[in-house]
Design an enzyme around this catalytic site. Sequence first.
Site, PDB file in Angstrom:
ATOM      1  N   SER A 236       0.853  -1.196   0.000  1.00  0.00           N
ATOM      2  CA  SER A 236       0.000   0.000   0.000  1.00  0.00           C
ATOM      3  C   SER A 236       0.882   1.237   0.000  1.00  0.00           C
ATOM      4  O   SER A 236       1.994   1.214   0.547  1.00  0.00           O
ATOM      5  CB  SER A 236      -0.875   0.021   1.257  1.00  0.00           C
ATOM      6  OG  SER A 236      -1.524   1.269   1.385  1.00  0.00           O
TER       7      SER A 236
ATOM      8  N   TYR B  30      -1.481   0.377  10.612  1.00  0.00           N
ATOM      9  CA  TYR B  30      -1.638  -0.243   9.288  1.00  0.00           C
ATOM     10  C   TYR B  30      -0.440   0.106   8.394  1.00  0.00           C
ATOM     11  O   TYR B  30       0.135  -0.751   7.733  1.00  0.00           O
ATOM     12  CB  TYR B  30      -2.942   0.256   8.661  1.00  0.00           C
ATOM     13  CG  TYR B  30      -3.183  -0.215   7.239  1.00  0.00           C
ATOM     14  CD1 TYR B  30      -3.639  -1.511   6.986  1.00  0.00           C
ATOM     15  CD2 TYR B  30      -2.968   0.641   6.156  1.00  0.00           C
ATOM     16  CE1 TYR B  30      -3.857  -1.930   5.684  1.00  0.00           C
ATOM     17  CE2 TYR B  30      -3.189   0.218   4.856  1.00  0.00           C
ATOM     18  CZ  TYR B  30      -3.635  -1.065   4.622  1.00  0.00           C
ATOM     19  OH  TYR B  30      -3.857  -1.486   3.326  1.00  0.00           O
TER      20      TYR B  30
HETATM   21  N1  LIG Z   1      -8.863  -1.016  -0.149  1.00  0.00           N
HETATM   22  C1  LIG Z   1      -7.814  -0.201  -0.140  1.00  0.00           C
HETATM   23  O1  LIG Z   1      -7.958   1.046  -0.117  1.00  0.00           O
HETATM   24  C2  LIG Z   1      -6.428  -0.765  -0.174  1.00  0.00           C
HETATM   25  C3  LIG Z   1      -5.371   0.105  -0.474  1.00  0.00           C
HETATM   26  C4  LIG Z   1      -4.068  -0.391  -0.498  1.00  0.00           C
HETATM   27  C5  LIG Z   1      -3.839  -1.726  -0.226  1.00  0.00           C
HETATM   28  N2  LIG Z   1      -4.893  -2.553   0.067  1.00  0.00           N
HETATM   29  C6  LIG Z   1      -4.589  -3.931   0.391  1.00  0.00           C
HETATM   30  O2  LIG Z   1      -5.155  -4.775  -0.585  1.00  0.00           O
HETATM   31  C7  LIG Z   1      -5.460  -6.048   0.009  1.00  0.00           C
HETATM   32  C8  LIG Z   1      -6.880  -6.417  -0.362  1.00  0.00           C
HETATM   33  O3  LIG Z   1      -7.755  -5.470   0.191  1.00  0.00           O
HETATM   34  P1  LIG Z   1      -9.235  -5.219  -0.369  1.00  0.00           P
HETATM   35  O4  LIG Z   1      -9.354  -3.782  -0.654  1.00  0.00           O
HETATM   36  O5  LIG Z   1      -9.545  -6.205  -1.427  1.00  0.00           O
HETATM   37  O6  LIG Z   1     -10.087  -5.486   0.946  1.00  0.00           O
HETATM   38  P2  LIG Z   1     -11.092  -6.665   1.337  1.00  0.00           P
HETATM   39  O7  LIG Z   1     -12.090  -6.886   0.254  1.00  0.00           O
HETATM   40  O8  LIG Z   1     -11.567  -6.308   2.705  1.00  0.00           O
HETATM   41  O9  LIG Z   1     -10.152  -7.945   1.389  1.00  0.00           O
HETATM   42  C9  LIG Z   1      -9.331  -8.252   2.482  1.00  0.00           C
HETATM   43  C10 LIG Z   1      -9.396  -9.761   2.650  1.00  0.00           C
HETATM   44  O10 LIG Z   1      -8.434 -10.173   3.618  1.00  0.00           O
HETATM   45  C11 LIG Z   1      -8.994 -11.292   4.265  1.00  0.00           C
HETATM   46  N3  LIG Z   1      -8.351 -11.566   5.544  1.00  0.00           N
HETATM   47  C12 LIG Z   1      -8.233 -10.742   6.605  1.00  0.00           C
HETATM   48  N4  LIG Z   1      -7.586 -11.368   7.597  1.00  0.00           N
HETATM   49  C13 LIG Z   1      -7.295 -12.615   7.152  1.00  0.00           C
HETATM   50  C14 LIG Z   1      -6.639 -13.728   7.720  1.00  0.00           C
HETATM   51  N5  LIG Z   1      -6.172 -13.716   8.965  1.00  0.00           N
HETATM   52  N6  LIG Z   1      -6.512 -14.851   6.970  1.00  0.00           N
HETATM   53  C15 LIG Z   1      -6.985 -14.892   5.707  1.00  0.00           C
HETATM   54  N7  LIG Z   1      -7.626 -13.880   5.113  1.00  0.00           N
HETATM   55  C16 LIG Z   1      -7.780 -12.748   5.837  1.00  0.00           C
HETATM   56  C17 LIG Z   1     -10.456 -10.928   4.459  1.00  0.00           C
HETATM   57  O11 LIG Z   1     -11.168 -12.115   4.686  1.00  0.00           O
HETATM   58  P3  LIG Z   1     -12.536 -12.199   5.513  1.00  0.00           P
HETATM   59  O12 LIG Z   1     -13.598 -12.120   4.448  1.00  0.00           O
HETATM   60  O13 LIG Z   1     -12.438 -13.529   6.188  1.00  0.00           O
HETATM   61  O14 LIG Z   1     -12.563 -11.033   6.445  1.00  0.00           O
HETATM   62  C18 LIG Z   1     -10.776 -10.263   3.122  1.00  0.00           C
HETATM   63  O15 LIG Z   1     -11.265 -11.194   2.188  1.00  0.00           O
HETATM   64  C19 LIG Z   1      -5.201  -5.899   1.497  1.00  0.00           C
HETATM   65  O16 LIG Z   1      -3.916  -6.389   1.816  1.00  0.00           O
HETATM   66  C20 LIG Z   1      -5.204  -4.393   1.698  1.00  0.00           C
HETATM   67  O17 LIG Z   1      -4.425  -4.008   2.814  1.00  0.00           O
HETATM   68  C21 LIG Z   1      -6.175  -2.104   0.078  1.00  0.00           C
END
Ligand SMILES: NC(=O)c1ccc[n+]([C@@H]2O[C@H](COP(=O)([O-])OP(=O)(O)OC[C@H]3O[C@@H](n4cnc5c(N)ncnc54)[C@H](OP(=O)(O)O)[C@@H]3O)[C@@H](O)[C@H]2O)c1
Length: 243
Positions: A136, A149
């Site tokens: 990120s 974070y």
């Molecule tokens: N959205 C943003 O603005 C953003 C920006 C930069 C980077 N990112 C990064 O991109 C990645 C994906 O994020 P996203 O935006 O797609 O959000 P998201 O839809 O909330 O996806 C995050 C996923 O991580 C899973 N997770 C959390 N803890 C876990 C664990 N202990 N074991 C296995 N799975 C776990 C969650 O599963 P559950 O369904 O079980 O909760 C969820 O499916 C993340 O690493 C996030 O930090 C996001």
Amino acid sequence: MLVLGGGSDIGLATARAFVARRARTVILAARRPEALDGAVADLRRVGADHVEAVHFDADDIGSHEAFARDVFSRHGDIDLVLVAFGVLGDQTVSEENPETAAAVLTTNFVGAASIGLHVAGHLRRQGHGVLAVLSSVAGERARRANFVYGSSKAGLDAFYSGLGDSLVGSGVSVLVVRPGFVKSKMTAGLDPVPLSTTPDKVAEVIVAAVESGAEQAWAPPPLRLVMTAVRHLPRPLFRRLPV
Ligand SMILES: NC(=O)c1ccc[n+]([C@@H]2O[C@H](COP(=O)([O-])OP(=O)(O)OC[C@H]3O[C@@H](n4cnc5c(N)ncnc54)[C@H](OP(=O)(O)O)[C@@H]3O)[C@@H](O)[C@H]2O)c1
């Protein structure tokens, strides 16, 4: 392809984008695979031959070795692994309760480092493949508003960058992806900031980066320049940034 954090909005958009090109097998690894029936059906509908959801918990470090062994032994070579799991956490709660902060760091950094090493070992043995990870821009310079974070992503980013260097010459490469604000489940209810993007747009960036053999990518791409400037701002000025 294997998506670790198989329910991630960005992970699923990326899986769809690769299925639309050439991927035929998709393994979605998630804490609650039973909740992914809709995602499995969707990936089949867009052309995947084989889609399965399997159990994976990033926090259960002791399970990672067997998990990786099982996936690679059942599926043979895997061309692309995407590390897409992560938690945003609540900064205020984390500052009041260090256990909460530690949980964010455990999932985003320790869990990602552990499974990354296991997966890298299998990829190295097969002699090809890409290991992509969602870092990120928050990790490029941790802000007061979300330094728990941000620091977890800084650690992950440094770890995977080093892991990539360790794999040079093995046929395997590591791609570190640095999105800005993405409208996904993770940011639901938060106000979008300038240069906000969508999971589909991040997926496009990942596809282009994998196809070009890039080792890092920003989503949207102009964030690369923005972050170069932000990284070098004097601290008093950086503290006053509105986002
Ligand atoms: N959205 C943003 O603005 C953003 C920006 C930069 C980077 N990112 C990064 O991109 C990645 C994906 O994020 P996203 O935006 O797609 O959000 P998201 O839809 O909330 O996806 C995050 C996923 O991580 C899973 N997770 C959390 N803890 C876990 C664990 N202990 N074991 C296995 N799975 C776990 C969650 O599963 P559950 O369904 O079980 O909760 C969820 O499916 C993340 O690493 C996030 O930090 C996001």
